[in-house]
Design a protein around this motif. Structure first.
Motif: not given
Length: 342
Positions: A236, A250-251
């Protein structure tokens, strides 16, 4: 030698598309196989279309005609760019016909091949190739197989198409030829008034959908697959690719694919293109580079190095994604693909 890119060409789709176009036109249909069959392979496309029933083929230059060799005597090939000042050596031994585009070309053909059959192009308003209607007296004495013109705006509903139709009708009534031809792929969609004796489809043979009338009838021909070079996680807040144009909100799980603008997958697909793993769509993340792209694979976490994914290259869809024309999408595909005709 293993290649990490595959271009699969559907022979049945090419044949089906050509047959549908011929049926819609209601007259004989030729086939444009210039630019190496829109880079898919002119020889293979020609062979497939002969089986489907095509008898007239069109290339741009004498070098393209030479690459295909002499077709059987019941078939014809036309060199659309005519016969230039340096073409005599290639043109005279060839069975292909030139499509004469200017008074200069007409004069040249009369001098080097008197009495030999040719085609001729009339400019009805596109102002690209062709003799103007005021120049048709130059055609006297020629043995013309097909008199052509070319539509400029047939992809859309334009007042120019009926104007060109009327201009061509007027010239056709004054110039003797065995056949008359006006409609390209999109022109076939305008209706049978544009068909005359012969139509010259090109892009729609190879999956291009130029008009709404073609939707549901023209099948996708070319499919592209690329192999995964690497799987990686983008934390992220970090970016991906040149220019750092993608930032992970986000990841994000990503796969790096072995394709880029050197292969014809151009930068218009940056952050707009997509690939597929089965039914799962994988968005392009950030900028397309020369040899690589990144796609998000959160929807298909099982993908790994060496797996193949299909690039979304349905021509109408890819055109909307990239802003490129359907013609550009096909003819920019590079030489690094393993081409497979199935």
């Amino acid at each position: 030698m293993h290649r990490p890119l595959r271009l699969t060409i559907d022979v049945n789709a090419i044949q089906s598309n050509w047959r549908w176009l011929a049926d819609r036109a209601g007259v004989a249909a030729g086939a444009a196989v210039n630019a190496d069959g829109y880079v898919l392979g002119a020889r293979e496309a020609t062979e497939a279309l002969i089986v489907a029933g095509c008898r007239d083929f069109y290339v741009s230059s004498w070098s393209e005609a030479h690459a295909l060799g002499n077709l059987p005597e019941n078939l014809s090939m036309v060199v659309l760019h005519g016969v230039g000042p340096d073409d005599q050596e290639a043109a005279l031994p060839s069975r292909a016909r030139p499509c004469l585009n200017s008074v200069e070309q007409v004069t040249r053909w009369k001098e080097i091949a008197p009495g030999r059959s040719c085609d001729a192009m009339i400019d009805t308003g596109m102002n690209r190739l062709g003799l103007r209607p005021t120049e048709i007296a130059a055609l006297d004495g020629l043995t013309i197989d097909t008199l052509h013109s070319h539509l400029a705006c047939a992809d859309e509903d334009s007042a120019m198409s009926p104007m060109q139709l009327e201009r061509f009708r007027a010239v056709a009534s004054a110039v003797r030829a065995k056949r008359y031809a006006l409609a390209n792929s999109a022109g076939i969609g305008l209706g049978r008034d544009y068909s005359f004796d012969l139509v010259r489809p090109g892009i729609s043979i190879y999956g291009g959908i130029q008009r709404a009338e073609f939707e549901g009838n023209i099948r996708q021909v070319a499919r592209i697959e690329a192999q995964i070079v690497q799987r990686r996680s983008i934390p992220k807040g970090e970016t991906c690719g040149y220019g750092a144009t993608f930032t992970a909100k986000e990841d994000t799980e990503a796969a790096i694919l072995n394709i880029g603008y050197a292969d014809g997958y151009l930068r218009g697909f940056s952050s707009h293109g997509s690939a597929f793993a089965g039914e799962y769509a994988l968005p392009v993340l950030g900028r397309v580079s020369m040899d690589l792209i990144a796609v998000g694979v959160d929807a298909a976490l099982g993908l790994k190095e060496g797996d193949w994914v299909e690039i979304d290259y349905d021509l109408p869809s890819a055109s909307k994604q990239s802003g490129l024309s359907q013609y550009e999408l096909l003819t920019t595909l590079g030489s690094r693909f393993e081409r497979r005709w199935v």
